[in-house]
Design a protein around this motif. Structure first.
Motif, PDB file in Angstrom:
ATOM      1  N   THR A   1       0.866  -1.182   0.015  1.00 15.81           N
ATOM      2  CA  THR A   1       0.107  -0.004  -0.064  1.00 15.81           C
ATOM      3  C   THR A   1       0.980   1.288  -0.114  1.00 15.81           C
ATOM      4  O   THR A   1       2.078   1.235   0.401  1.00 15.81           O
ATOM      5  CB  THR A   1      -1.053   0.013   1.427  1.00 15.81           C
TER       6      THR A   1
ATOM      7  N   ASP B   1       0.762   5.214  -2.323  1.00 11.81           N
ATOM      8  CA  ASP B   1       0.301   5.964  -2.996  1.00 11.81           C
ATOM      9  C   ASP B   1      -0.238   5.220  -4.312  1.00 11.81           C
ATOM     10  O   ASP B   1       0.633   5.280  -5.265  1.00 11.81           O
ATOM     11  CB  ASP B   1       1.094   7.303  -3.477  1.00 11.81           C
ATOM     12  N   ILE B   2      -1.225   4.707  -4.102  1.00  8.58           N
ATOM     13  CA  ILE B   2      -1.612   3.648  -5.216  1.00  8.58           C
ATOM     14  C   ILE B   2      -2.037   4.251  -6.457  1.00  8.58           C
ATOM     15  O   ILE B   2      -3.022   4.932  -6.414  1.00  8.58           O
ATOM     16  CB  ILE B   2      -2.314   2.643  -4.938  1.00  8.58           C
ATOM     17  N   VAL B   3      -1.695   3.815  -7.657  1.00  7.37           N
ATOM     18  CA  VAL B   3      -2.287   4.376  -8.926  1.00  7.37           C
ATOM     19  C   VAL B   3      -3.345   3.642  -9.394  1.00  7.37           C
ATOM     20  O   VAL B   3      -4.513   4.187  -9.621  1.00  7.37           O
ATOM     21  CB  VAL B   3      -1.221   4.434  -9.777  1.00  7.37           C
TER      22      VAL B   3
ATOM     23  N   LEU C   1       2.637   1.583  -7.393  1.00  2.56           N
ATOM     24  CA  LEU C   1       2.989   2.794  -6.344  1.00  2.56           C
ATOM     25  C   LEU C   1       3.154   3.655  -7.315  1.00  2.56           C
ATOM     26  O   LEU C   1       3.774   3.695  -8.452  1.00  2.56           O
ATOM     27  CB  LEU C   1       3.890   2.430  -5.452  1.00  2.56           C
TER      28      LEU C   1
ATOM     29  N   ALA D   1       7.312   6.003  -2.728  1.00  4.51           N
ATOM     30  CA  ALA D   1       6.246   5.549  -1.899  1.00  4.51           C
ATOM     31  C   ALA D   1       6.618   4.034  -1.410  1.00  4.51           C
ATOM     32  O   ALA D   1       6.096   3.577  -0.223  1.00  4.51           O
ATOM     33  CB  ALA D   1       5.099   5.494  -2.757  1.00  4.51           C
TER      34      ALA D   1
ATOM     35  N   ARG E   1       8.683   4.305   1.797  1.00  2.00           N
ATOM     36  CA  ARG E   1       7.764   4.485   2.766  1.00  2.00           C
ATOM     37  C   ARG E   1       6.993   3.347   3.274  1.00  2.00           C
ATOM     38  O   ARG E   1       7.189   3.038   4.401  1.00  2.00           O
ATOM     39  CB  ARG E   1       6.762   5.630   2.499  1.00  2.00           C
ATOM     40  N   PHE E   2       6.641   2.557   2.298  1.00  2.00           N
ATOM     41  CA  PHE E   2       5.988   1.193   2.464  1.00  2.00           C
ATOM     42  C   PHE E   2       6.712   0.317   3.250  1.00  2.00           C
ATOM     43  O   PHE E   2       6.527  -0.183   4.400  1.00  2.00           O
ATOM     44  CB  PHE E   2       5.177   0.607   1.433  1.00  2.00           C
TER      45      PHE E   2
END
Lengths: 68, 227
Positions: free
Chosen positions: A36, A38-40, B79, B84, B87-88
């Motif tokens: 998970t 910033d999922i597109v 992502l 990103a 961060r995950f």
């Protein structure tokens, strides 16, 4: 004249080719690390596909004749 | 900045050459927080179709060839960029490392258990109120534990003889007869042949349940938050 439909019992479907697809779907769409961030991709689309497949497979279960 | 698709997480860089990705992209690794992510740079998310699901799994399997511990990623998440992903990995380092430790050197076998008699549930019903009145809390918890899917006698009959060959077992109960439960077992790769032989013996002497095995799979069912 159309040929007679090929008869395949739900048990055959579940135990043969579809069994591997069921396991594939279960693993790849329902298990695994959920990345998970910033999922597109709209994950809802994937969930919707999984829900539809689950409903289909459950429906196949119910088609099984009761065993005595 | 390029979107990234995650195929698998490893505990160390894979030794072999990486395969191509779902969209033919060249895969690469990102190391962060003691973890290695195998990713592909993609323009857009893959379509959800059987061929793509198979390709996702096949790619993760190929990545696993050169790695000791592999956690396959669930299909479909892209992502926004590598930051990103970082961060995950930072946010989930602990559970991911624990899961990698658990699955090291193992593959997953899946057993679908269905009832021969068609009964959905062989578990005991909840106790009547008069029996549980003396110690209602204890009685409630005992009855609830007895109804857990792993305590179903049909599941126990299959799982118990295999316990010495597996590192971990996870059981999901099903409410749609004749399916009884799905059993996911983590088996060391060098014990897979022994496991298959033991499973064959178990299924021969378990008349109440039909067992449909599949595997070996990558350990999808032992991802953090699932096991």
């Amino acid at each position: 004249v159309s040929p007679p439909p090929r008869v395949t019992s739900p048990q055959q479907v579940i135990e043969q080719a579809e069994a591997s697809l069921l396991d594939l779907v279960d693993n790849v769409l329902n298990k695994g690390v959920v990345v998970t961030g910033d999922i597109v991709l709209a994950i809802a689309d994937v969930d919707l596909v999984y829900v539809r497949l689950s409903a289909l497979l459950c429906a196949a279960d119910r088609l099984l004749p009761p065993r005595k | 900045v390029s979107p990234v698709y995650v195929y698998a997480l490893l505990d160390a860089r894979t030794s072999g050459a990486l395969p191509s990705g779902l969209q033919g992209e060249r895969l690469r690794t990102v190391q962060r927080a003691g973890l290695v992510a195998v990713i592909g740079d993609v323009a857009k998310a893959p379509e959800v179709e059987a061929a793509a699901l198979r390709a996702h799994d096949a790619t993760a399997v190929a990545v696993a060839e050169g790695a000791g511990a592999v956690l396959p990623a669930r299909f479909g998440a892209v992502l926004e960029d590598e930051a990103a992903l970082a961060r995950f990995l930072d946010d989930h380092e602990g559970p991911l490392r624990e899961a990698l430790q658990l699955v090291r050197g193992c593959r997953q076998m899946t057993l679908r258990l269905s009832s021969v008699s068609g009964r959905a549930n062989a578990l005991p019903p909840a106790p009547p109120p008069e029996e549980s009145a003396a110690r209602p809390g204890t009685a409630y918890l005992e009855a609830r534990a007895a109804r857990e899917p792993h305590n179903d006698p049909r599941v126990r009959a299959v799982v118990a003889p295999l316990e010495g060959l597996v590192r971990a077992t996870r059981v999901e109960g099903h409410s749609h007869p004749p399916l009884v439960a799905s059993v996911y077992q983590l088996v060391p790769i060098d014990r897979l042949d022994d496991y298959r032989a033991a499973l064959a013996a178990v299924t021969r002497r378990s008349p109440d349940v039909h067992v449909s095995p599949s595997g070996p799979w990558l350990p999808y069912a032992f991802a953090p938050g699932l096991a």
